[in-house]
Design a protein around this motif. Structure first.
Motif, PDB file in Angstrom:
ATOM      1  N   LYS A 106     -11.706   2.739   9.543  1.00 18.00           N
ATOM      2  CA  LYS A 106     -10.496   2.114   8.990  1.00 18.00           C
ATOM      3  C   LYS A 106      -9.304   2.333   9.923  1.00 18.00           C
ATOM      4  CE  LYS A 106      -7.799   1.848   4.684  1.00 18.00           C
ATOM      5  NZ  LYS A 106      -6.455   2.080   5.209  1.00 18.00           N
ATOM      6  N   ARG A 107      -9.173   3.567  10.403  1.00 22.48           N
ATOM      7  CA  ARG A 107      -8.052   3.872  11.308  1.00 22.48           C
ATOM      8  C   ARG A 107      -8.157   3.060  12.597  1.00 22.48           C
ATOM      9  NH1 ARG A 107      -7.926   6.974  15.594  1.00 22.48           N
ATOM     10  NH2 ARG A 107      -9.917   8.024  15.073  1.00 22.48           N
ATOM     11  N   GLU A 167      -7.358  -0.635  11.960  1.00 21.88           N
ATOM     12  CA  GLU A 167      -5.930  -0.852  11.735  1.00 21.88           C
ATOM     13  C   GLU A 167      -5.141  -0.724  13.034  1.00 21.88           C
ATOM     14  OE1 GLU A 167      -5.523   0.514   7.058  1.00 21.88           O
ATOM     15  OE2 GLU A 167      -5.202   1.996   8.643  1.00 21.88           O
ATOM     16  N   VAL A 214      -7.590  -3.999   5.963  1.00 21.60           N
ATOM     17  CA  VAL A 214      -8.799  -3.169   5.973  1.00 21.60           C
ATOM     18  C   VAL A 214      -8.868  -2.421   4.650  1.00 21.60           C
ATOM     19  CG1 VAL A 214     -10.136  -1.437   7.211  1.00 21.60           C
ATOM     20  CG2 VAL A 214      -8.496  -2.864   8.458  1.00 21.60           C
ATOM     21  N   GLN A 215      -9.997  -2.477   3.996  1.00 17.09           N
ATOM     22  CA  GLN A 215     -10.158  -1.865   2.677  1.00 17.09           C
ATOM     23  C   GLN A 215     -11.459  -1.073   2.630  1.00 17.09           C
ATOM     24  OE1 GLN A 215      -8.003  -2.474  -0.230  1.00 17.09           O
ATOM     25  NE2 GLN A 215      -9.147  -0.727  -1.014  1.00 17.09           N
ATOM     26  N   ILE A 216     -11.388   0.179   2.169  1.00 18.57           N
ATOM     27  CA  ILE A 216     -12.588   0.978   1.923  1.00 18.57           C
ATOM     28  C   ILE A 216     -12.919   0.894   0.446  1.00 18.57           C
ATOM     29  CG2 ILE A 216     -13.562   3.312   1.854  1.00 18.57           C
ATOM     30  CD1 ILE A 216     -12.037   3.999   4.342  1.00 18.57           C
ATOM     31  N   THR A 233      -9.978  -9.942   4.887  1.00 26.95           N
ATOM     32  CA  THR A 233     -10.110  -8.507   4.647  1.00 26.95           C
ATOM     33  C   THR A 233     -11.377  -7.958   5.283  1.00 26.95           C
ATOM     34  OG1 THR A 233      -8.994  -8.763   2.511  1.00 26.95           O
ATOM     35  CG2 THR A 233     -10.192  -6.711   2.873  1.00 26.95           C
ATOM     36  N   VAL A 281     -15.037  -2.003   4.226  1.00 27.78           N
ATOM     37  CA  VAL A 281     -15.943  -0.923   4.650  1.00 27.78           C
ATOM     38  C   VAL A 281     -16.548  -0.323   3.383  1.00 27.78           C
ATOM     39  CG1 VAL A 281     -16.157   1.268   5.881  1.00 27.78           C
ATOM     40  CG2 VAL A 281     -14.498  -0.453   6.661  1.00 27.78           C
TER      41      VAL A 281
END
Length: 282
Positions: free
Chosen positions: A22-23, A26, A41-43, A81, A84
């Protein structure tokens, strides 16, 4: 747009890698020259859905947890989107269902396998305050199905060795696979046909019900069998060494029907694909 699925044994570091992904996503999306910078970005996974480790202790609780995960992914996945999926995803049947969700919305996807020896994972799990209890850990480890890069739902596959400081995520390759590559055609591209066929839903219901009936009739005979020949295909339903219940077969039929309502299959392909779906998920 992309769907990134994590998989691995309990305590293999999936959540750590998911957060790292995610990091990295982004950071790259934030670059001014990046043409994809409007993407988010979405977990989504057990922690974000409030699913406790105890959910894996019983089949009924695990079924509810899987349903919550699939529903959340269906809601979140879109062209804008990067999703993850930070969950065990330890059986190929669930990975296949996630793969089908991605194909329905015509998105790229990949699988990140956090590889770790069982003994090491067990030791890490024992040291964690929030680890799985011992019986649940052993059950999950025993049932874990290693990803197979030859299977479309496990490909492209990226394997990282967890808890090895020298083994870094192949982020450039992941980025290329899920962001730069063109999205595939929705769901079973080679088996699609135009939606103008008005009797499609009728044929979908009929063909899948005939296969369910064939399995139930074979079980009624009382003769031990491990394979069932079904109408409309040379494929065989491989029985899991136990009697299948009507409710179990109905549930799988409903899942298959839901996945294939919006993007029709060729009618003559329905039996083959449904048998394959049963063999993956039974």
């Amino acid at each position: 747009m992309p769907l990134v699925m994590m998989t691995g044994l309990p305590s293999s570091g999936k959540s750590t890698r998911a957060a790292e992904l995610k990091r990295l996503f982004e950071e790259r999306l934030a670059q001014p020259q990046n043409q994809h910078r409007t993407m988010a970005v979405q977990i989504v996974g057990d922690s974000t859905l409030g699913v406790l480790h105890s959910a894996y202790a019983t089949p009924s609780a695990e079924k509810m947890a899987r349903g919550a995960l699939l529903s959340a992914v269906e809601r979140l996945v879109s062209r804008e989107t990067i999703v993850v999926v930070d969950a065990p995803n330890y059986i190929k049947g669930l990975r296949y269902q996630l793969y089908c969700i991605g194909r329905e919305v015509s998105t790229t996807q990949c699988l990140v396998h956090c590889a770790i020896p069982v003994d090491v994972a067990r030791q890490i799990n024992q040291r964690r305050e929030d680890g799985y209890d011992a019986p649940t850990f052993e059950e999950l480890a025993m049932r874990y199905e290693e990803p197979n890069p030859a299977a479309k739902w496990d490909s492209p596959l990226f394997t990282v060795i967890q808890h090895d400081p020298d083994d870094v995520l192949p982020f450039d390759r992941i980025w290329d696979a899920v962001v730069e590559q063109r999205a595939p055609a929705p769901n079973f591209a080679t088996a699609m046909k135009p939606v103008t066929e008005t009797n499609y839903l009728f044929e979908l219901d009929r063909a899948t019900q005939e296969i369910i009936n064939a399995v139930l009739e074979a079980q009624k005979s009382g003769v031990p069998t491990f394979e069932v020949v079904v109408p409309g295909t040379a494929e065989k339903v491989k029985l899991p060494g136990r009697s299948l219940t009507l409710s179990e077969l109905r549930r799988l039929r409903m899942q298959f029907t839901k996945l294939n309502r919006q993007v029709p299959l060729k009618i003559d392909k329905i039996p083959v694909l449904f048998v394959n779906y049963l063999n993956i998920n039974l």
